[in-house]
Scaffold this motif. Sequence first.
Motif, PDB file in Angstrom:
ATOM      1  N   THR A 109       0.788  -1.227   0.000  1.00  0.00           N
ATOM      2  CA  THR A 109       0.000   0.000   0.000  1.00  0.00           C
ATOM      3  C   THR A 109       0.825   1.284   0.000  1.00  0.00           C
ATOM      4  O   THR A 109       0.287   2.356  -0.212  1.00  0.00           O
ATOM      5  CB  THR A 109      -0.912   0.046   1.249  1.00  0.00           C
ATOM      6  OG1 THR A 109      -0.080  -0.033   2.409  1.00  0.00           O
ATOM      7  CG2 THR A 109      -1.905  -1.100   1.249  1.00  0.00           C
ATOM      8  N   SER A 110       2.137   1.186   0.236  1.00  0.00           N
ATOM      9  CA  SER A 110       2.920   2.418   0.419  1.00  0.00           C
ATOM     10  C   SER A 110       4.130   2.482  -0.507  1.00  0.00           C
ATOM     11  O   SER A 110       4.537   1.480  -1.093  1.00  0.00           O
ATOM     12  CB  SER A 110       3.395   2.519   1.871  1.00  0.00           C
ATOM     13  OG  SER A 110       2.282   2.544   2.742  1.00  0.00           O
ATOM     14  N   LYS A 142       2.743   6.908   3.025  1.00  0.00           N
ATOM     15  CA  LYS A 142       1.861   5.858   3.560  1.00  0.00           C
ATOM     16  C   LYS A 142       0.547   5.809   2.788  1.00  0.00           C
ATOM     17  O   LYS A 142      -0.108   6.838   2.626  1.00  0.00           O
ATOM     18  CB  LYS A 142       1.551   6.146   5.028  1.00  0.00           C
ATOM     19  CG  LYS A 142       2.579   5.621   5.983  1.00  0.00           C
ATOM     20  CD  LYS A 142       2.095   5.825   7.416  1.00  0.00           C
ATOM     21  CE  LYS A 142       3.281   5.884   8.350  1.00  0.00           C
ATOM     22  NZ  LYS A 142       2.977   6.531   9.610  1.00  0.00           N
ATOM     23  N   GLY A 143       0.206   4.626   2.333  1.00  0.00           N
ATOM     24  CA  GLY A 143      -1.084   4.456   1.671  1.00  0.00           C
ATOM     25  C   GLY A 143      -1.142   5.008   0.260  1.00  0.00           C
ATOM     26  O   GLY A 143      -2.217   5.066  -0.343  1.00  0.00           O
ATOM     27  N   SER A 144       0.030   5.378  -0.304  1.00  0.00           N
ATOM     28  CA  SER A 144      -0.007   6.030  -1.631  1.00  0.00           C
ATOM     29  C   SER A 144      -0.432   5.071  -2.737  1.00  0.00           C
ATOM     30  O   SER A 144      -0.855   5.498  -3.801  1.00  0.00           O
ATOM     31  CB  SER A 144       1.363   6.633  -1.948  1.00  0.00           C
ATOM     32  OG  SER A 144       2.349   5.612  -2.002  1.00  0.00           O
ATOM     33  N   LYS A 202      -2.677   2.599  -2.159  1.00  0.00           N
ATOM     34  CA  LYS A 202      -3.920   1.943  -1.725  1.00  0.00           C
ATOM     35  C   LYS A 202      -5.129   2.746  -2.191  1.00  0.00           C
ATOM     36  O   LYS A 202      -5.217   3.953  -1.945  1.00  0.00           O
ATOM     37  CB  LYS A 202      -3.917   1.858  -0.203  1.00  0.00           C
ATOM     38  CG  LYS A 202      -5.110   1.149   0.373  1.00  0.00           C
ATOM     39  CD  LYS A 202      -4.981   1.163   1.887  1.00  0.00           C
ATOM     40  CE  LYS A 202      -6.242   0.666   2.540  1.00  0.00           C
ATOM     41  NZ  LYS A 202      -6.169   0.901   3.993  1.00  0.00           N
ATOM     42  N   ALA A 213      -8.833   3.883  -1.927  1.00  0.00           N
ATOM     43  CA  ALA A 213      -9.868   3.964  -0.891  1.00  0.00           C
ATOM     44  C   ALA A 213     -11.188   3.421  -1.443  1.00  0.00           C
ATOM     45  O   ALA A 213     -11.322   3.170  -2.635  1.00  0.00           O
ATOM     46  CB  ALA A 213     -10.032   5.413  -0.446  1.00  0.00           C
ATOM     47  N   PHE A 240      -7.143   7.392  -4.714  1.00  0.00           N
ATOM     48  CA  PHE A 240      -5.914   7.188  -3.943  1.00  0.00           C
ATOM     49  C   PHE A 240      -5.729   8.361  -2.986  1.00  0.00           C
ATOM     50  O   PHE A 240      -6.191   9.469  -3.248  1.00  0.00           O
ATOM     51  CB  PHE A 240      -4.704   7.101  -4.880  1.00  0.00           C
ATOM     52  CG  PHE A 240      -4.675   5.854  -5.713  1.00  0.00           C
ATOM     53  CD1 PHE A 240      -4.156   4.673  -5.202  1.00  0.00           C
ATOM     54  CD2 PHE A 240      -5.163   5.861  -7.011  1.00  0.00           C
ATOM     55  CE1 PHE A 240      -4.118   3.528  -5.973  1.00  0.00           C
ATOM     56  CE2 PHE A 240      -5.129   4.713  -7.787  1.00  0.00           C
ATOM     57  CZ  PHE A 240      -4.606   3.538  -7.268  1.00  0.00           C
ATOM     58  N   SER A 241      -4.975   8.101  -1.911  1.00  0.00           N
ATOM     59  CA  SER A 241      -4.824   9.167  -0.921  1.00  0.00           C
ATOM     60  C   SER A 241      -4.093  10.373  -1.495  1.00  0.00           C
ATOM     61  O   SER A 241      -4.339  11.498  -1.104  1.00  0.00           O
ATOM     62  CB  SER A 241      -4.116   8.649   0.326  1.00  0.00           C
ATOM     63  OG  SER A 241      -2.947   7.955  -0.016  1.00  0.00           O
TER      64      SER A 241
END
Length: 262
Positions: free
Chosen positions: A20-21, A39-41, A43, A45, A50-51
């Motif tokens: 996810t990162s 973080k989470g880039s 993943k 949602a 994406f974040s």
Amino acid sequence: MANYEKDEAICLRVIDFSETSQVVTLLTRQAGIVALLAKGSRKMAKAGTFSFGAPIDQLARGEVVFIPPRGAAELGTLTAWNLLDHQSAVRQSLPAFYAGQILCEVVMALLSPNEPQPELYDELVAGFTALAGSQTKRVFLSMAKSVLTSTGYQPHLENCLVCKTPVRPGVRVQFCPQSGGACCIGCPAQSKTLHVDGGVLLALARLPSPTALFAAAASKPADAAALRAAGAVLVAAIEAAAERPLKTRWALDALFGKSKTI
Ligand SMILES: [Zn+2]
């Protein structure tokens, strides 16, 4: 309380950190090179977004908010990324894309972490904007020379380092990467040297920085062999300064064309 910094940055390297990162190495305008965990880039949602809008790509430029690393060996945290330029023109031109790959490594090889270089940053932004145009090789040379100059490795190209004789077009001369300068064929040179026409070194010495490149009209179109020789000189200077070969050396042949001699 965390110390958030707002800046603009070019992404030099991306490593997938987990499912996810990402870990991104950015050249920021105000803080120089920083390595950050995004973080989470990667993943998506539930809403299908994406974040950071999308995973972050090498060469992309964006507005960033980040918490700086505490030490040179640590990662900071990227908290916001607002894409300004995905460099789609560079991605669609193979020579420009290769040039971009080499330049990212050159910047990481010569700049120390957290060493601000705002003027170089502006030169690189101007260079990337022009890289996919009609003068890819010349823009690449200008950008590579800017990195060398900004980091204190400006090559000495107009006179022999030993006897001070001016370099002249049409006269073969040596370029010594270790000492970063020109040297007559007859003068004692350090270690391994490249033999080039003096005109190549003079053209490199007079090559404007990327922001000035299009204000100054080229005197005449440079031929492919001269551009390739100029590229070999700068890459040799970069490798001597970095004290290691460039991993992206493979891209040079793709950018300048293959040749048995320079
Ligand atoms: Zn000399």
